[in-house]
Structure formats: structure tokens, C-alpha cells
Design a protein around this motif. Structure first.
Motif, PDB file in Angstrom:
ATOM      1  N   CYS A 160       2.478   2.543   2.665  1.00 42.03           N
ATOM      2  CA  CYS A 160       2.107   3.249   3.901  1.00 42.03           C
ATOM      3  C   CYS A 160       3.062   4.402   4.159  1.00 42.03           C
ATOM      4  O   CYS A 160       4.240   4.344   3.807  1.00 42.03           O
ATOM      5  CB  CYS A 160       2.191   2.320   5.105  1.00 42.03           C
ATOM      6  N   GLY A 212       5.376  -8.912  10.386  1.00 41.97           N
ATOM      7  CA  GLY A 212       4.455  -9.004  11.521  1.00 41.97           C
ATOM      8  C   GLY A 212       3.736  -7.692  11.771  1.00 41.97           C
ATOM      9  O   GLY A 212       2.658  -7.668  12.368  1.00 41.97           O
ATOM     10  N   ALA A 213       4.340  -6.579  11.321  1.00 43.22           N
ATOM     11  CA  ALA A 213       3.734  -5.265  11.550  1.00 43.22           C
ATOM     12  C   ALA A 213       2.963  -4.767  10.344  1.00 43.22           C
ATOM     13  O   ALA A 213       2.339  -3.711  10.395  1.00 43.22           O
ATOM     14  CB  ALA A 213       4.835  -4.254  11.914  1.00 43.22           C
ATOM     15  N   LEU A 223       0.819  -1.226   0.000  1.00 43.33           N
ATOM     16  CA  LEU A 223       0.000   0.000   0.000  1.00 43.33           C
ATOM     17  C   LEU A 223       0.845   1.264   0.000  1.00 43.33           C
ATOM     18  O   LEU A 223       0.330   2.337  -0.217  1.00 43.33           O
ATOM     19  CB  LEU A 223      -0.915   0.020   1.234  1.00 43.33           C
ATOM     20  N   VAL A 238       0.389  -3.657   7.724  1.00 44.74           N
ATOM     21  CA  VAL A 238      -1.028  -3.315   7.940  1.00 44.74           C
ATOM     22  C   VAL A 238      -1.962  -4.282   7.220  1.00 44.74           C
ATOM     23  O   VAL A 238      -3.139  -4.354   7.546  1.00 44.74           O
ATOM     24  CB  VAL A 238      -1.355  -1.864   7.493  1.00 44.74           C
ATOM     25  N   LEU A 239      -1.436  -5.023   6.266  1.00 49.65           N
ATOM     26  CA  LEU A 239      -2.276  -5.994   5.573  1.00 49.65           C
ATOM     27  C   LEU A 239      -2.346  -7.320   6.323  1.00 49.65           C
ATOM     28  O   LEU A 239      -3.063  -8.223   5.926  1.00 49.65           O
ATOM     29  CB  LEU A 239      -1.750  -6.240   4.155  1.00 49.65           C
TER      30      LEU A 239
END
Lengths: 433, 461
Positions: A23, A79-80, A21, A82-83
Motif C-alpha cells: 500500500c 488491525g489497520a 499489497l 487493508v486486507l
């Protein structure tokens, strides 16, 4: 054996890169210990600017090709993502491998050595922390010599991570890249053996210690001399695979990531049955959850709350590992419940090979140089400076807190290089006044 | 199940979906196959003057990993012998009496040439004729296609020649390569056209090859403008379609319009119907995925019509046209603000950066304790997923400063996360037209504007 994951094809990489995305102030970048600008490098893959992509990675993490393979991405960047919550996170590790492989396979150097400052830095230990520190200092124009006790550079990336996760060539290519920045890597040179501390202190303006940790500790049980050291087991599998002797029934003592690696190669290289024994429960095991899952899928068996007490053998050949059942008691010094033997619960695990991977000894160099320590690790301040002025340290040898990993070592090496640079530049400015 | 059948100026078809005049309707064998898949009609690839084609013919525009958001082409009208086309048209129509078989035509601009081709087409038993006034490349250099469509007088003259001969319905296909499609449309109607269709392709150069510096598509080292079509042109087509729908002359005439330009899904189809199209023509989506896409075009449109209670296509046609308005008639007092649903928000911060860099700086990043946070303000020694996720701030709209531009809503990757909420502005409804009628000075004098703003309480940050 070859890498577990095949490289992404061009098409896969572009599709995956376009799924990102992009981010802003992205959580993957925060989660990465070296804070690679992940959306930026991924966007560059999407636009076909692969050299720029690799440069973005290597600017923050000089060992980006190793980290792309060995990082516990499930605990960090991916792990972080956003998807991740309702979807599949972006395959950041594999995209990073795609971009860094692109430049290494074509021999493209994305950095140049800096204009010479006339300052000299010695780095002790050519693992990921040492090579990163050396490379960053060379980019800043300092003259760096790395002393490495082993025959080949890049520490555990070269010797200690199974080929399934990182081939030797990848680790060596990183060391070659650092060499091309003007860094001299002198191998088979060890402090206290053929390299004197006085010589180092007298000839260099600053020193970075990145010596890693020592050998696998003793269990102190009868028959221990027949147990194979896990790190040597992995090393042989990489350096001289035909010489690796794999048992039919193998027991691996320990439940960390190295133990999982040992069990994995045993299983893949022909063992019929591989069992990992650990004296605590799966909750306390130090292997990452995704490594544990991987091991189970490989068909590796686990015996928790099990402590080896004796290696049984006949005529120099192992016949079994005698163990005792454990139960969890009150918390110990590490804060985890202390395992206690259950009286009369001894049993024998039949096996013909026992491998131990139960961590490593604390760095011996601390004592040699008279450095202050913390829980046996070299103690450093916020600037990675040890109790000796001008002597810095980083990597596994300072990891008193948190878990040791390649990426943390890289971040130490990078931050220490900047601290050393500030010190040396301050010296240059003072000289000019 | 809704009734999807249409009667388009006397041309009947079981559903409104026709293949547009283009490569997908190049031959009888292709159209047989398309009809087997369920297409309601087909407009035969333009027949007429003799031509020779070149290669390469099609360029494409790809974006963000999506292939062919648009295509452009320098292909001419049918290069198959006229007699072969006419024979196949006859054959297709005989096999498919319930489907609409329309023949697109383009010949040199003489009454004889047009008369000849119209008679030949009518002889096949085809249901209708589409006059191709649209091709922007190649044919236009020979005085045909858009060279006709761009000049209302030519448009009227040729249509007149055709109408003098034609006994079956005649559709005039308009080019979008004009300042307004209304004058050519009116010209066609003045000559008695039975229907209109639009849009033909838009003049374009699709790109340049960065390795060879050649124009795409490369034709022996050269390249040039070609006709642009596909999903990317849909908004242009919708605008031109609605400009006919709101034109009093076109409205008065009552002629049906066949809409096309980027229709790829039933959703696109429904929008074209709502803005006044009665039949729908499809090309690029079929060139990308094949005739099979007709299944969901029909299925999806049916489901939507059932859900909305529309029983026939006629119930849908033009339903949204009355909402088409000019800026001067918009309510200046209508107020909408963005609101971010924190339960749906994935904290990608795309709304934040879009608003902060390029809109009106009214989204804040707020931490769990309600404090404002600057981006990239975390400690470089912090890391790990738990740290990164648990400390990540939430974007929050300062509604009092939000101008309701809707950019954040548009960039948000999560459906339904950022809603535009209507809030009372506290001002009586007024349009620019109404305002400048009573206070003309606000349109010419900034001080008068300022006084008006203060009076009604409009604050611009």
C-alpha cells in the motif's frame, strides 16, 4: 517454556511478504506508534534484502525485535491492514520478528555511531524508552551514559514479559546493540540510592528520565502479605524458572495484560485451576481483546464483578480468597461505572496461591526531583521536556493518557532524542558563533 | 454439456487438449498415463536425428512468490533410440484408438532423411505428423529446428519433401523467433501443409545466479540461450496466433491451427480458441502440476461454453478474430474513464501512486469532509487502528482529467472496484486513417494538430 509462535520459516516469510499489497502511505504505518515503513520492510523480505528490511524497521523503532513480539498488533498495524476487512491481515509482527532476528542472530549491526559532538547525555532507566533514546542520541554522535537500577538492562522487556511472548535473550540483544553504538550502560545504579542527582545534572548536558513505574500497589486487605506480586512472579519465571512456586489452584487479581500473563504461566506451569478475579466486567477489563481470547483458550477462568476482601490462611498457607460480589454504579473519576459491593454476597474462592497484577505505583522520582506531575505521572511538554529545563522524560513514567506499552515508550525515546539533539546542536551552533 | 470433440485436418480427438511435443510426451508409459487422465491427444516428443543431452536443462522464472511463471530449456529432441520410440508410438495408438497421436519429427535437411522418417512414422499408425521447425537451441546450430522455421524458403522446401511422401495429415510448427510468422506460414501452406501450429519456444536467457554469477541453468560453468515457455509467453502466442488468423492467405487456405504458448487454464484455452486455434497444446502447466490439470481444462471450458451457449468447439473458434484491428482503425472518439467504487475500495492507494507517479495525475485523495489530502500528512503522534482507518482518505478519479489509460484498473487488487466507464466524448466517431485521409497535415505538423484538437475540443493536460 519457549516462544508461543515459532519463527516463520524462510518459505512462510516470503509467501507472507508477497501477500502484502505494498500500500502507498499505508494505514499499518500510520497505526504504528513509531511509524515503521511496513510495506517497505516487507517488500525487502520478498526481495531477499533482509539486512535492509531490518534496517528499515530499526530506523523507526530501535526496539523492533521486542515490539515484533509484544506489540498489540491487532490494535495497531495489523488491525489497520487493508486486507483485514474481508481477508486475513498480513502477519506484520511475525515478519518484523523474522527480519530483526536475521540481523541479531548473525551479529549484524545496521547502524554506526555518529561523529562525536562532544555533548554528554545521561539516561536514567534502561528500559525500552531509555535504550531507544540512548541509541538514537549515539547515532547522532552524542556521548550517552545509561544508569539502570536493576542488574540487567531493557526493563520490562527483560523482566516483565513472559517468555512465551519474549525470551530474555531478545531483550538483552537489543541492549547489546545499543552498547555497540557506544552507549555506556551502568547497571545497579539508582537515583537517590547510589547515584546523586547533583552529579547527573553537573556532568551531563541533558538528561532523559525513563524510570518506568513503581511496585504493585497495596490492596489493603487482611492476609495481603501472602499474596505474590505479579511482576515478581513473571520475573522469577524468566530469570529463575526452577524457583517459581506455582500453586495448584491459583487466583490472579486484576484483568490487565500482566494479569493475563501471570495466569498464563500459572496454567502452563502446572496449576490445575487458574481463576482471574476482577471487580468490574469484561467490558472494562484493560487486557486487549486478543489477550482475553488467548487466556480463555488457555483454559483460564474469569470471575467478573468480584472483589477480594481477605486472604484466608492456615499455618502460613493460603486456603482461599474471600471475595464479595460487585455491581456497577455511577461513573467514577475514570469515567467507567464504579463497582459497588453487593451487601451480604461474600463467598470464598478456594485456592492455595494468590497473585496480584493491578497496575503499578506512580514514579517516585518525580517527587525526588521536584518535577511537576500530571495525575502522578511526570509532566512533559510537546518536546518531552519536564518542568526542569534540559531534563526530558518518556515511557511509562509519563503515560498519563493512553495505555502504557513498549512501542509507545520507544516512540517517546526516539522523539525525545531528537528534541535533545536539537537542543544540543543549538548549543553547539551558539558556541561556534 | 458442450461437444468438445474436434476434427483437426482429419485428426479426431475427443477434446481439443493435446500434450505438446516436449518432456511430458517423452515415452509411451507417460502418454498412456496422460490418456488415462483424459487428454485428447499427444504430440510425441520430437524424434529424428541422434542427440546427446546435457544437465542442467531447465531454468525458470519466478516472480512475487509464484513459481515458474515461465520455464526455459536447453533440452534437445528425444534422446531415446528411434526404434524404441516408434515401437511405443505403435503401442499407444493401438491402445487409444480414439485419441490423437501425432508424432513430431526433425531430421537433417535432406529429402532422404525426411522421407525415411515420415515412412517410419506412418508405419506406426499415428494420426498425424508435426514438423518441428521451431527449436531455437541446439538443433538450430545443426541446421534444424528454428534454422528452418526462420527461412520461408527452407520451410517450403522441406514441407514439400514431406508432402510428397506423407499420407497422413501434416502440421507445420512455427517458431516465434521471427519478425513475422506470416511468411513461414504462407511458405508451409504453399507446399501443401494440412495444418499449422504455434508457438514453439522463444529464445531467452532466463537469468544469472547472483551468488555464483553463473548463467541459469548452469551447464558445467557455461550457459546459453534456450527456449522460453509457460504462462508468461501467452500474450506473445495470442498475438502470433491472431496474426495468422487475420492473414488473408492463411484464412483463404482454411487450414486449422493448433495453438499453444502458456496455456495453463481453461480460460487461456478459451482465449486461444476465440483467436482462431482449433486444437490446444499444453506443456509447461503440465510440467508444473502433472497430467491431472486436464480435469479442470475440460470441466471449466465446458462450463464456460454452456454459459455462453456455444455447442461445439467450432462455434468458438475465431469468434474474437474480427475484433483484431490496427491502431489506425481504432475510434479516436471512444472515451472511457476510471471510476472507483468506494464501497469496494480497500484504500490501498495503489491506484493513486500509479496514476500520480506514472500516468496522468488524475486521482485525488479525499477525506470524509471532501477535502483534498496529501499522502503522509498525518500527525506523527497519531497512531492506532481506529485513528489510521477512520482518517484514511478515499482515492477519487477526477473524471474530467482522466485519459482512460486503465492503469489504475490494472493495479487495483480488488475485483470490480475500479471500472472503466464509457462516457460520450461529444465527438463524432473517427479513426486515424479517416482523419489523415481528409486532413493529412495533422500527421506531420504540430500546429495543424493543435488546430484540429481545438476544433473538436480535445484537451491534453
Amino acid at each position: 517454556m519457549s516462544e508461543y509462535h515459532p519463527p516463520l520459516t524462510d518459505h512462510e516469510a516470503v509467501v507472507e511478504a508477497n501477500r502484502c499489497l505494498y500500500c502507498y502511505d499505508a494505514p499499518c504505518t500510520h497505526a504504528c506508534p513509531t511509524h515503521i515503513d511496513i510495506p517497505r520492510f516487507i517488500k525487502k523480505i520478498a526481495t531477499g534484502n533482509l539486512v535492509g528490511s531490518a534496517r528499515t524497521i530499526l530506523e523507526s523503532n530501535l526496539m523492533g525485535a521486542s515490539c515484533a513480539r509484544v506489540c498489540p498488533v491487532e490494535e495497531l498495524c495489523e488491525g489497520a491492514c487493508v486486507l483485514g476487512a474481508e481477508h486475513k491481515p498480513i502477519m506484520i509482527g511475525r515478519l518484523q520478528r523474522y527480519a530483526t532476528d536475521y540481523v541479531y542472530q548473525r551479529g549484524i549491526d545496521v547502524f554506526k555511531p555518529g561523529a562525536p559532538t562532544g555533548k554528554k547525555v545521561a539516561v536514567i532507566g534502561a528500559g525500552p524508552a531509555g535504550l531507544t533514546c540512548a541509541g538514537e542520541l549515539a547515532k547522532l554522535g552524542h556521548s550517552v551514559t545509561v544508569f539502570e537500577k536493576r542488574e540487567l538492562p531493557n526493563g520490562l522487556s527483560t523482566y516483565g514479559i513472559i517468555v512465551l511472548r519474549e525470551p530474555v535473550e531478545v531483550a538483552l540483544a537489543e541492549a547489546e546493540m545499543v552498547r555497540r553504538l557506544g552507549v555506556e550502560i551502568k547497571t545497579q545504579m539508582e537515583l537517590g540510592r547510589n547515584l546523586s542527582w547533583e552529579e547527573v545534572r553537573n556532568n551531563y548536558d541533558a538528561v532523559f528520565l525513563s524510570v518506568g513505574l513503581g511496585s504493585v500497589p497495596q490492596l489493603g486487605i487482611p492476609g495481603e502479605e501472602l499474596i505474590v506480586d505479579g511482576l515478581s512472579y513473571i520475573e522469577t519465571s524468566k530469570m529463575n524458572p526452577s524457583a517459581l512456586q506455582v500453586g495448584r489452584e491459583v487466583v490472579v487479581i486484576g484483568a490487565g495484560n500482566t494479569a493475563v500473563d501471570c495466569a498464563t504461566i500459572a496454567k502452563r506451569l502446572g496449576a490445575e485451576r487458574v481463576t482471574m478475579v476482577y471487580r468490574r466486567t469484561e467490558k472494562e477489563m484493560t487486557a486487549y481483546p486478543h489477550e482475553y481470547e488467548f487466556a480463555k483458550k488457555e483454559g483460564i477462568e474469569f470471575r467478573f464483578l468480584t472483589q477480594p476482601v481477605e486472604v484466608l490462611h492456615e499455618g502460613g498457607k493460603i486456603t482461599g480468597l474471600k471475595c464479595v460480589r460487585m455491581q456497577l454504579g455511577a461513573p467514577d473519576a475514570s469515567g467507567r461505572p464504579a463497582p459497588e459491593p453487593v451487601p451480604g454476597s461474600e463467598f470464598v474462592l478456594p485456592c492455595d496461591q494468590v497473585v496480584k497484577a493491578i497496575g503499578q505505583e506512580k514514579p517516585a522520582v518525580a517527587k525526588l526531583l521536584g518535577l511537576e506531575t500530571e495525575k502522578g505521572f511526570i509532566k512533559v511538554n510537546h518536546e518531552f521536556e519536564t518542568s526542569l529545563p534540559g531534563v526530558y522524560a518518556g515511557g511509562d513514567c509519563i503515560r498519563a493518557k493512553g495505555s502504557a506499552s513498549t512501542v509507545m515508550a520507544v516512540q517517546d525515546g526516539k522523539l525525545a532524542a531528537f528534541a535533545i539533539h536539537r537542543r544540543l546542536v543549538a548549543g553547539l551552533e551558539a558556541a561556534a558563533d | 454439456m458442450a461437444d468438445l470433440s474436434i476434427n483437426f485436418a482429419g485428426i479426431k480427438s475427443p477434446n481439443p487438449f493435446w500434450l505438446a511435443s516436449a518432456p511430458p510426451t517423452n515415452s509411451g508409459a507417460q502418454i498412456h498415463r496422460a490418456f488415462e487422465y483424459g487428454w485428447g491427444g499427444a504430440v510425441w516428443k520430437t524424434i529424428g536425428a541422434p542427440v546427446l543431452n546435457v544437465s542442467n536443462r531447465y531454468g525458470a522464472w519466478h516472480y512475487g512468490g509464484q513459481k515458474m511463471l515461465a520455464i526455459n530449456n536447453v533440452e534437445l529432441i528425444s534422446d531415446r533410440p528411434l526404434e524404441v520410440n516408434l515401437r511405443e508410438i505403435r503401442d499407444v495408438k493401438r491402445h487409444w484408438p480414439d485419441r490423437a497421436v501425432i508424432v513430431s519429427a526433425m531430421v537433417e535437411s535432406t529429402p532422404e532423411a525426411w522421407r525415411d522418417i515420415i515412412l517410419k512414422i506412418e508405419d506406426t499408425g499415428a494420426d498425424g505428423i508435426e514438423l518441428n521447425y521451431g527449436c531455437p537451441h541446439g538443433m538450430s546450430e545443426r541446421g534444424m529446428g528454428s534454422a528452418v522455421g526462420q527461412v520461408p524458403e527452407y520451410c517450403q522446401q522441406i514441407t514439400q519433401w514431406v508432402m510428397d511422401v506423407a499420407k497422413i495429415p501434416v502440421i507445420v510448427k512455427l517458431t516465434p523467433n521471427v519478425a513475422s510468422v506470416v511468411p513461414p506460414a504462407r511458405a508451409a501452406l504453399a507446399a501443401g501443409a494440412n495444418a499449422l501450429s504455434l508457438i514453439n519456444t522463444i529464445n531467452s536467457i532466463i537469468g544469472v545466479d547472483l551468488d555464483t554469477l553463473e548463467i541459469i541453468p548452469n551447464i558445467g560453468g557455461k550457459g546459453g540461450h534456450g527456449g522460453y515457455a509457460g504462462p508468461a509467453v501467452k500474450p506473445i502466442a495470442l498475438n502470433l496466433l491472431s496474426s495468422l488468423g487475420v492473414d488473408p492467405v492463411v484464412k483463404q487456405s482454411g487450414v486449422p491451427i493448433s495453438g499453444m504458448g502458456g496455456i495453463s487454464t481453461w480460460r487461456d484455452a478459451a482465449e486461444f480458441l476465440l483467436l482462431g486455434a482449433t486444437s490446444l497444446q499444453v506443456c509447461t502447466a503440465v510440467m508444473h502440476y502433472g497430467y491431472r490439470i486436464i480435469e479442470d481444462l475440460i470441466d471449466g471450458l465446458n462450463a464456460w461454453m454452456d454459459a455462453k451457449g456455444f455447442k461445439t468447439i467450432a462455434d468458438v473458434v475465431g469468434k474474437s478474430l474480427p475484433r483484431i484491428s490496427d491502431f489506425k482503425d481504432f475510434d479516436l472518439s471512444f472515451r472511457a474513464v476510471a471510476r472507483i467504487n468506494p464501497d469496494k475500495c480497500i484504500r490501498c492507494n495503489l491506484c493513486y501512486v500509479a496514476c500520480n507517479d506514472t500516468a496522468h495525475q488524475c486521482i485525488d485523495l479525499v477525506d470524509a469532509s471532501g477535502n483534498l489530502v496529501q499522502p503522509y500528512s498525518y500527525d506523527v503522534r497519531s497512531n492506532g487502528k481506529h485513528e489510521a482507518v477512520s482518517t484514511r482518505p478515499q482515492p477519487v478519479v477526477r473524471e474530467e482529467d482522466c485519459v482512460g489509460c486503465r492503469l489504475c484498473h490494472n493495479v487495483c487488487p480488488v475485483d470490480g472496484c475500479i471500472e472503466m466507464v464509457e462516457l460520450p466524448s461529444g465527438r463524432p466517431s473517427i479513426t486515424w486513417d479517416e482523419l489523415t485521409k481528409v486532413r493529412p497535415e495533422v500527421g506531420t505538423d504540430w500546429e495543424a494538430m493543435q488546430r484540429y484538437r481545438e476544433e473538436v475540443g480535445i484537451e491534453i493536460h
